[in-house]
Design a protein around this motif. Structure first.
Motif, PDB file in Angstrom:
ATOM      1  N   GLU A 156       0.810  -1.210   0.000  1.00  0.00           N
ATOM      2  CA  GLU A 156       0.000   0.000   0.000  1.00  0.00           C
ATOM      3  C   GLU A 156       0.852   1.273   0.000  1.00  0.00           C
ATOM      4  O   GLU A 156       0.410   2.321  -0.467  1.00  0.00           O
ATOM      5  CB  GLU A 156      -0.944   0.003   1.214  1.00  0.00           C
ATOM      6  CG  GLU A 156      -2.013  -1.070   1.180  1.00  0.00           C
ATOM      7  CD  GLU A 156      -1.563  -2.398   1.781  1.00  0.00           C
ATOM      8  OE1 GLU A 156      -2.423  -3.295   1.935  1.00  0.00           O
ATOM      9  OE2 GLU A 156      -0.360  -2.545   2.101  1.00  0.00           O
ATOM     10  N   THR A 157       2.072   1.178   0.510  1.00  0.00           N
ATOM     11  CA  THR A 157       2.973   2.332   0.516  1.00  0.00           C
ATOM     12  C   THR A 157       3.206   2.855  -0.895  1.00  0.00           C
ATOM     13  O   THR A 157       3.123   4.071  -1.147  1.00  0.00           O
ATOM     14  CB  THR A 157       4.312   1.940   1.177  1.00  0.00           C
ATOM     15  OG1 THR A 157       4.095   1.761   2.580  1.00  0.00           O
ATOM     16  CG2 THR A 157       5.363   3.014   0.978  1.00  0.00           C
ATOM     17  N   LEU A 158       3.484   1.967  -1.840  1.00  0.00           N
ATOM     18  CA  LEU A 158       3.716   2.390  -3.214  1.00  0.00           C
ATOM     19  C   LEU A 158       2.416   2.660  -3.957  1.00  0.00           C
ATOM     20  O   LEU A 158       2.361   3.521  -4.835  1.00  0.00           O
ATOM     21  CB  LEU A 158       4.543   1.352  -3.961  1.00  0.00           C
ATOM     22  CG  LEU A 158       6.007   1.228  -3.526  1.00  0.00           C
ATOM     23  CD1 LEU A 158       6.728   0.173  -4.348  1.00  0.00           C
ATOM     24  CD2 LEU A 158       6.729   2.564  -3.638  1.00  0.00           C
ATOM     25  N   VAL A 159       1.359   1.936  -3.625  1.00  0.00           N
ATOM     26  CA  VAL A 159       0.065   2.186  -4.263  1.00  0.00           C
ATOM     27  C   VAL A 159      -0.411   3.597  -3.961  1.00  0.00           C
ATOM     28  O   VAL A 159      -0.915   4.306  -4.840  1.00  0.00           O
ATOM     29  CB  VAL A 159      -0.981   1.144  -3.793  1.00  0.00           C
ATOM     30  CG1 VAL A 159      -2.388   1.533  -4.251  1.00  0.00           C
ATOM     31  CG2 VAL A 159      -0.626  -0.235  -4.313  1.00  0.00           C
ATOM     32  N   CYS A 160      -0.239   4.035  -2.728  1.00  0.00           N
ATOM     33  CA  CYS A 160      -0.750   5.346  -2.307  1.00  0.00           C
ATOM     34  C   CYS A 160       0.190   6.491  -2.666  1.00  0.00           C
ATOM     35  O   CYS A 160      -0.274   7.590  -2.980  1.00  0.00           O
ATOM     36  CB  CYS A 160      -0.981   5.348  -0.795  1.00  0.00           C
ATOM     37  SG  CYS A 160      -2.270   4.217  -0.259  1.00  0.00           S
ATOM     38  N   ALA A 161       1.485   6.258  -2.609  1.00  0.00           N
ATOM     39  CA  ALA A 161       2.438   7.369  -2.754  1.00  0.00           C
ATOM     40  C   ALA A 161       3.699   6.917  -3.478  1.00  0.00           C
ATOM     41  O   ALA A 161       4.812   7.233  -3.069  1.00  0.00           O
ATOM     42  CB  ALA A 161       2.786   7.929  -1.378  1.00  0.00           C
ATOM     43  N   GLY A 162       3.521   6.201  -4.581  1.00  0.00           N
ATOM     44  CA  GLY A 162       4.662   5.637  -5.285  1.00  0.00           C
ATOM     45  C   GLY A 162       5.689   6.663  -5.717  1.00  0.00           C
ATOM     46  O   GLY A 162       6.894   6.473  -5.544  1.00  0.00           O
ATOM     47  N   GLN A 163       5.214   7.789  -6.273  1.00  0.00           N
ATOM     48  CA  GLN A 163       6.147   8.802  -6.755  1.00  0.00           C
ATOM     49  C   GLN A 163       6.945   9.408  -5.611  1.00  0.00           C
ATOM     50  O   GLN A 163       8.166   9.563  -5.706  1.00  0.00           O
ATOM     51  CB  GLN A 163       5.394   9.909  -7.491  1.00  0.00           C
ATOM     52  CG  GLN A 163       6.294  10.880  -8.249  1.00  0.00           C
ATOM     53  CD  GLN A 163       6.971  10.232  -9.439  1.00  0.00           C
ATOM     54  OE1 GLN A 163       6.320   9.884 -10.411  1.00  0.00           O
ATOM     55  NE2 GLN A 163       8.287  10.067  -9.364  1.00  0.00           N
ATOM     56  N   LEU A 164       6.263   9.715  -4.512  1.00  0.00           N
ATOM     57  CA  LEU A 164       6.950  10.297  -3.355  1.00  0.00           C
ATOM     58  C   LEU A 164       7.982   9.334  -2.780  1.00  0.00           C
ATOM     59  O   LEU A 164       9.107   9.728  -2.445  1.00  0.00           O
ATOM     60  CB  LEU A 164       5.924  10.666  -2.270  1.00  0.00           C
ATOM     61  CG  LEU A 164       4.923  11.785  -2.592  1.00  0.00           C
ATOM     62  CD1 LEU A 164       3.943  11.947  -1.438  1.00  0.00           C
ATOM     63  CD2 LEU A 164       5.640  13.098  -2.871  1.00  0.00           C
ATOM     64  N   VAL A 165       7.606   8.069  -2.669  1.00  0.00           N
ATOM     65  CA  VAL A 165       8.493   7.083  -2.059  1.00  0.00           C
ATOM     66  C   VAL A 165       9.711   6.814  -2.943  1.00  0.00           C
ATOM     67  O   VAL A 165      10.860   6.783  -2.460  1.00  0.00           O
ATOM     68  CB  VAL A 165       7.726   5.775  -1.785  1.00  0.00           C
ATOM     69  CG1 VAL A 165       8.680   4.674  -1.317  1.00  0.00           C
ATOM     70  CG2 VAL A 165       6.641   6.007  -0.733  1.00  0.00           C
ATOM     71  N   MET A 166       9.482   6.629  -4.234  1.00  0.00           N
ATOM     72  CA  MET A 166      10.606   6.330  -5.127  1.00  0.00           C
ATOM     73  C   MET A 166      11.556   7.527  -5.245  1.00  0.00           C
ATOM     74  O   MET A 166      12.778   7.354  -5.307  1.00  0.00           O
ATOM     75  CB  MET A 166      10.098   5.908  -6.497  1.00  0.00           C
ATOM     76  CG  MET A 166       9.257   4.617  -6.476  1.00  0.00           C
ATOM     77  SD  MET A 166      10.045   3.206  -5.647  1.00  0.00           S
ATOM     78  CE  MET A 166      11.373   2.824  -6.808  1.00  0.00           C
ATOM     79  N   ASN A 167      10.994   8.733  -5.263  1.00  0.00           N
ATOM     80  CA  ASN A 167      11.842   9.931  -5.291  1.00  0.00           C
ATOM     81  C   ASN A 167      12.691  10.027  -4.027  1.00  0.00           C
ATOM     82  O   ASN A 167      13.883  10.353  -4.083  1.00  0.00           O
ATOM     83  CB  ASN A 167      10.985  11.189  -5.434  1.00  0.00           C
ATOM     84  CG  ASN A 167      10.416  11.353  -6.835  1.00  0.00           C
ATOM     85  OD1 ASN A 167      10.812  10.649  -7.759  1.00  0.00           O
ATOM     86  ND2 ASN A 167       9.481  12.271  -6.984  1.00  0.00           N
ATOM     87  N   ALA A 168      12.071   9.738  -2.881  1.00  0.00           N
ATOM     88  CA  ALA A 168      12.800   9.804  -1.610  1.00  0.00           C
ATOM     89  C   ALA A 168      13.899   8.748  -1.566  1.00  0.00           C
ATOM     90  O   ALA A 168      15.016   9.007  -1.099  1.00  0.00           O
ATOM     91  CB  ALA A 168      11.832   9.617  -0.441  1.00  0.00           C
TER      92      ALA A 168
END
Length: 382
Positions: free
Chosen positions: A123-135
């Motif tokens: 769910e972490t990537l489903v909800c905020a994939g762009q934010l997480v991968m950028n971070a």
């Protein structure tokens, strides 16, 4: 080198299997968390001797503090406690085995603290994939997939020798209701939904497997992990759960990763990568398996797949809306407050009702999740 880990969701299915494989790898545990399973967490804490234990539930944390009063283990509660476990100075890798949106903030905090992520919380990537991968890119953090499908893709990529993937093929077991029509699904029960044919998982993930939303979530997760668009990710129903996923190259060559349906193998590989060490997992015998079957998924009987592809195409905050609505609807179903067939209907309702945002901030993601849950609950109260 000794791996130093924190396990978020230590008492759940992935968490307990992570604990089970610790004897196979060179690792020590800095922190353990649970929601409210105090008895099991206390047992784990006394065996593993972490520096920190966390109960997300405030009342449970008070009980845990009393239970561990004769030790020097620190006890914390709530989201602050999860973040403390995720950023603990004595760990270098976080196993994110909590279920649902609750995993997002601790994962982001861990990335900012420079911790590698063994990711089981899709769910972490489903909800905020762009934010997480950028971070992760900004902080040079590795995201090592724990889901069997994404681990399979990751393992196949090791043989790619730098060649770009042209297509991903995610395998799905089909869940307990494979072959049923939409009309037949109106009669199924909670007990039936929780009887998965191949995997031992928690109630929420097992229900997602029954609706096939789990495969939709995995499609979006794969999109972010491997940098492919939604139309480059296919799903095939493979009832035996022996092939865990496949990759295809531009020349048409296809690589697959096979193994017994046992989560301990992908968990262990995430924690020992790039090394492989002996495991407790039974060895695969193709002769004993005998045959493997494959089917196209039925997105008429299982509309969650269509909803996930819509979220993958639209991106922005739509994944957070879909996921929040699904968590709320599944929660109602598990309380016997909603029939099985209405789960995707409520998810679609929330996706239609909550406005889309193309470039959401973290606050926007959290608000989208809240609004989606509210939309489901308001619909149910009509």
């Amino acid at each position: 080198m000794k791996k130093r880990i924190s396990i978020l969701g230590a008492t759940g299915s992935i968490g307990t299997q992570t604990v089970d494989i610790l004897s196979s790898i060179n690792a020590e545990v800095a922190a353990l968390t649970t929601n409210r399973n105090i008895k099991l967490l206390e047992e784990q804490a006394r065996a593993l001797k972490p520096k920190l234990c966390v109960a997300f539930d405030e009342a449970a944390a008070k009980e845990l503090k009393i239970a561990l009063a004769d030790t020097d283990i620190e006890v914390q509660a709530g989201m602050q406690g999860l973040i403390a476990a995720a950023t603990h100075t004595d760990c270098d890798t976080i196993v994110t085995a909590v279920v649902g949106m609750v995993g997002l903030l601790p994962t982001l905090a861990a990335i900012e603290a420079g911790k590698d992520i063994a990711l089981a919380n899709k769910e972490t990537l489903v909800c905020a994939g762009q934010l997480v991968m950028n971070a992760a890119a900004k902080h040079s953090v590795k995201i090592l997939p724990v889901d069997s499908e994404h681990s399979a893709i990751f393992q196949c990529v090791q043989a790619a020798q730098g060649n770009a993937l042209d297509r991903i093929i995610l395998t799905a077991s089909g869940g307990p209701f494979f072959g049923k029509t939409a009309e037949e699904l109106k009669q199924v029960t909670r007990k039936q939904a929780l009887q998965h044919p191949n995997w031992s998982m928690g109630a929420k993930i097992t229900t997602d497997s029954a609706t096939m939303m789990n495969k939709g979530l995995e499609l979006i997760e794969a999109m972010w992990l491997y940098g492919l668009s939604e139309d480059k990710i296919d799903i095939v129903v493979h009832r035996e759960s022996i092939i865990h996923s496949l990759i295809e190259f531009t020349d048409g060559a296809v690589l697959a990763q096979l193994g017994m349906p046992d989560m301990r193998l992908p968990i262990q590989y995430a924690l020992t990568y790039p090394a492989r060490v002996p495991s407790k997992v039974p060895r695969l015998s193709l002769a004993e398996i005998g045959k493997m079957t494959f089917f196209a998924p039925d997105d008429v009987a299982f509309p969650a797949l269509r909803l996930a592809r819509r979220a993958a195409q639209q991106r922005g905050n739509v994944g957070a809306v879909m996921n929040g609505a699904n968590e709320a609807a599944v929660g109602l179903f598990l309380q016997d407050a909603l029939p099985f067939w209405q789960i995707p209907e409520l998810v679609a309702h929330a996706m239609d009702e909550v406005p889309m945002q193309e470039n959401p901030t973290l606050d926007d993601i959290l608000e989208s999740d809240r609004a989606a849950r509210a939309a489901v609950n308001h619909w149910k109260m009509r």
